[in-house]
Design an enzyme around this catalytic site. Structure first.
Site, short mmCIF file in Angstrom:
data_model
loop_
_atom_site.label_atom_id
_atom_site.label_comp_id
_atom_site.label_asym_id
_atom_site.label_seq_id
_atom_site.Cartn_x
_atom_site.Cartn_y
_atom_site.Cartn_z
N ILE A 8 0.86 -1.17 0.00
CA ILE A 8 0.00 0.00 0.00
C ILE A 8 0.90 1.23 0.00
O ILE A 8 2.05 1.18 0.43
CB ILE A 8 -0.96 0.03 1.22
CG1 ILE A 8 -0.17 -0.02 2.53
CG2 ILE A 8 -1.96 -1.09 1.14
CD1 ILE A 8 -1.04 0.13 3.76
N SER A 9 0.37 2.34 -0.48
CA SER A 9 1.21 3.52 -0.69
C SER A 9 1.47 4.34 0.55
O SER A 9 2.43 5.09 0.61
CB SER A 9 0.57 4.42 -1.76
OG SER A 9 0.47 3.72 -2.98
N LYS A 10 0.60 4.23 1.55
CA LYS A 10 0.77 5.05 2.75
C LYS A 10 0.99 4.19 3.98
O LYS A 10 0.42 3.13 4.13
CB LYS A 10 -0.47 5.93 2.96
CG LYS A 10 -0.70 6.93 1.82
CD LYS A 10 -1.93 7.79 2.10
CE LYS A 10 -2.17 8.78 0.96
NZ LYS A 10 -3.37 9.61 1.21
#
Length: 208
Positions: A8-10
């Site tokens: 996931i990006s965050k």
């Protein structure tokens, strides 16, 4: 053995991997065999991916939810899959545009082979256009010049296109930047590799 990877990006908890995780479990990946990163896809130092790649052994299959979970960019993705293939490891993509990719099957290998050839072809076009632009700048008003030569990626693309009923030879030659004679010298009308084409591909990754 199936090995899974999620990203996931965050890292602040605003995104969760539940969807990816559940998809991997449904695909047969054991929970303890799933590696995870909470980082941008552009970040080079992804500990989870590094550990995942180290854990893979010949005969294993890396399973990802979508292609964009794995690679930083197209170049990185293709290099990663080529390295997996060299090590005898398969790749399976569960959804998205890459859902047809399963390098453990002949059809999946063909799809990724075309995919990789397109990326290589795009890079070569950029290089060729740059060279042509520089030449034009050095020789204002000069016209003509010989057509671009065949390259491994062009041969692969020709192999994939020839023999298909919908392929128009004139359009294919225009797209590849070659003459019809050059095309037929490397690939037959029914999509078979000819001697000149074999010479081009000799020493590079085997097609299909």
């Amino acid at each position: 053995m199936l090995i899974g990877y999620t990203r996931i990006s965050k890292a602040d908890g605003s995104q969760v991997t539940d969807l990816q995780y559940d998809a991997l479990i449904d695909a047969g990946v054991e929970a303890e065999a799933i590696y995870e990163d909470r980082a941008s896809g552009k970040q080079e130092d992804r500990v989870g991916l590094a550990n995942c790649l180290k854990a893979l052994r010949p005969g294993d299959v890396l399973v990802v939810w979508k292609l964009d979970r794995l690679g930083r960019n197209l170049h990185h993705l293709i290099n990663t899959v080529h390295d997996l293939t060299r090590r005898g490891i398969g790749l399976k993509v569960l959804s998205g545009h890459g859902a047809t990719i399963d390098t453990t099957t002949p059809a999946g290998k063909l799809v990724f082979g075309i995919f990789a050839a397109l990326a290589e072809f795009e890079r070569e076009l950029i290089t060729e256009r740059t060279i042509a632009g520089l030449a034009s700048a050095r020789a204002r008003g000069r016209k003509g010049g010989r057509p671009f030569k065949m390259t491994p990626s062009k041969v692969r693309l020709a192999l994939a296109a020839m023999g298909q009923a919908e392929t128009k030879i004139s359009d294919l030659c225009k797209e590849l930047g070659i003459t019809r004679q050059t095309l037929y010298r490397h690939v037959s009308p029914n999509g078979e590799l000819r001697p000149d084409g074999k010479k081009i591909l000799k020493g590079v990754m085997h097609f299909g």
